[in-house]
Design a protein around this motif. Structure first.
Motif, mmCIF file in Angstrom:
data_model
loop_
_atom_site.group_PDB
_atom_site.id
_atom_site.type_symbol
_atom_site.label_atom_id
_atom_site.label_comp_id
_atom_site.label_asym_id
_atom_site.label_seq_id
_atom_site.Cartn_x
_atom_site.Cartn_y
_atom_site.Cartn_z
ATOM 1 N N ARG A 44 0.817 -1.211 0.000
ATOM 2 C CA ARG A 44 0.000 0.000 0.000
ATOM 3 C C ARG A 44 0.858 1.271 0.000
ATOM 4 N N PRO A 45 0.234 2.409 -0.375
ATOM 5 C CA PRO A 45 0.972 3.677 -0.405
ATOM 6 C C PRO A 45 1.391 4.127 0.992
ATOM 7 N N ARG A 46 2.394 4.980 1.036
ATOM 8 C CA ARG A 46 2.877 5.504 2.308
ATOM 9 C C ARG A 46 1.778 6.321 2.995
ATOM 10 N N PRO A 47 1.752 6.351 4.314
ATOM 11 C CA PRO A 47 0.664 7.030 5.035
ATOM 12 C C PRO A 47 0.624 8.536 4.835
ATOM 13 N N ASP A 48 1.772 9.154 4.538
ATOM 14 C CA ASP A 48 1.808 10.613 4.371
ATOM 15 C C ASP A 48 1.788 11.011 2.902
ATOM 16 N N ILE A 49 1.164 10.196 2.061
ATOM 17 C CA ILE A 49 1.234 10.421 0.617
ATOM 18 C C ILE A 49 0.620 11.763 0.212
ATOM 19 N N ALA A 50 -0.405 12.211 0.923
ATOM 20 C CA ALA A 50 -1.036 13.488 0.576
ATOM 21 C C ALA A 50 -0.049 14.643 0.751
ATOM 22 N N ALA A 51 0.663 14.628 1.870
ATOM 23 C CA ALA A 51 1.657 15.683 2.110
ATOM 24 C C ALA A 51 2.835 15.536 1.158
ATOM 25 N N ALA A 52 3.251 14.287 0.898
ATOM 26 C CA ALA A 52 4.390 14.050 0.009
ATOM 27 C C ALA A 52 4.092 14.526 -1.404
ATOM 28 N N ALA A 53 2.832 14.416 -1.806
ATOM 29 C CA ALA A 53 2.445 14.803 -3.168
ATOM 30 C C ALA A 53 2.604 16.294 -3.422
ATOM 31 N N GLU A 54 2.840 17.060 -2.377
ATOM 32 C CA GLU A 54 3.049 18.498 -2.528
ATOM 33 C C GLU A 54 4.514 18.847 -2.751
ATOM 34 N N THR A 55 5.376 17.848 -2.754
ATOM 35 C CA THR A 55 6.807 18.091 -2.930
ATOM 36 C C THR A 55 7.257 17.627 -4.311
ATOM 37 N N TRP A 56 8.219 18.333 -4.903
ATOM 38 C CA TRP A 56 8.660 17.993 -6.261
ATOM 39 C C TRP A 56 9.451 16.691 -6.287
ATOM 40 N N ARG A 57 10.171 16.381 -5.211
ATOM 41 C CA ARG A 57 10.970 15.159 -5.197
ATOM 42 C C ARG A 57 10.084 13.915 -5.289
ATOM 43 N N PHE A 58 8.985 13.921 -4.570
ATOM 44 C CA PHE A 58 8.070 12.775 -4.611
ATOM 45 C C PHE A 58 7.455 12.636 -5.998
ATOM 46 N N LEU A 59 6.950 13.714 -6.542
ATOM 47 C CA LEU A 59 6.318 13.670 -7.857
ATOM 48 C C LEU A 59 7.315 13.334 -8.955
ATOM 49 N N PHE A 60 8.548 13.768 -8.774
ATOM 50 C CA PHE A 60 9.573 13.514 -9.787
ATOM 51 C C PHE A 60 9.824 12.021 -9.969
ATOM 52 N N LYS A 61 9.690 11.255 -8.905
ATOM 53 C CA LYS A 61 9.901 9.807 -9.018
ATOM 54 C C LYS A 61 8.967 9.203 -10.052
ATOM 55 N N PHE A 62 7.731 9.668 -10.088
ATOM 56 C CA PHE A 62 6.755 9.115 -11.026
ATOM 57 C C PHE A 62 7.040 9.563 -12.458
ATOM 58 N N VAL A 63 7.582 10.757 -12.607
ATOM 59 C CA VAL A 63 7.954 11.222 -13.944
ATOM 60 C C VAL A 63 9.023 10.299 -14.527
#
Length: 211
Positions: A44-63
């Motif tokens: 399952r996804p990490r528990p703080d995914i909502a907060a992480a989604a506001e950071t460029w480093r987290f989103l960059f992984k998916f790019v």
């Protein structure tokens, strides 16, 4: 008979029914679904995914992971069709590495050198090396099964690219679970995990995709 003529003959004699592209597309969908079931049941996804989604480093992984999956899928369909040109897909395959290199440079510039080691090692390196290959098994197996309809000139290379595609799919799922968002971590451990899947794809491709 020349080699090119023989390959073309084999391709033309392939079973009539679903086209290779359609079969491969279904394989990607089924393989991704298998990985998703394993992921959401076991991790399952990490528990703080909502907060992480506001950071460029987290989103960059998916790019990075998505670009790897898409470009590898596009290239593999050319590699298993005799005489087909890879077009821009071969160049597209370098997008993910180039993005990672650029992000690593930015990370080294903006972050203090004292934090580099911690960001590089992270806290999930061992799980990254285990879970990405695990999640890639379903997509890789489904892709290789579908690709047997083709006639690759180099079965090992075709299998390796299938491994890259499968690892891109698996890494996209795993990225939502991983709490290590630094490009230093992604460039090292995600790449090593993808390398393991690529080697497995190469070995399997040489055995299963040869004609």
């Amino acid at each position: 008979m020349k080699t090119d003529d023989l390959i073309n003959a084999i391709s033309e004699d392939a079973p009539v029914g679903w086209s290779l592209g359609r079969a491969f597309g279904l394989a990607v969908i089924v393989g991704t679904a298998l990985s998703a079931v394993i992921f959401f049941v076991g991790f399952r996804p990490r528990p703080d995914i909502a907060a992480a989604a506001e950071t460029w480093r987290f989103l960059f992984k998916f790019v990075v992971t998505a670009s790897l999956a898409v470009s590898a899928c596009g290239l593999i369909l050319r590699l298993v069709r005799p005489g087909a040109r890879s077009g821009g897909w071969r160049l597209a395959l370098v997008i993910a590495p180039l993005l990672l290199i650029g992000a690593v440079v930015v990370e080294l510039v903006v972050m203090p050198s004292a934090t580099w080691g911690t960001r590089w090692v992270g806290v999930n390196a061992r799980y990254c090396l285990m879970l990405i290959p695990l999640l890639a098994l379903g997509p890789l197996a489904c892709m290789l099964y579908a690709l047997r309809q083709g006639a690759p000139e180099n079965p090992g290379r075709a299998g390796a690219v299938a491994g890259l595609a499968a690892s891109g799919i698996a890494a996209t799922l795993y990225a939502s679970h991983c709490v290590d968002d630094s490009p230093l971590f992604v460039a090292t451990w995600y790449s090593l995990a993808a390398g393991l899947v690529t080697v497995a794809g190469y070995v399997a491709g040489r055995r299963l995709l040869r004609w």
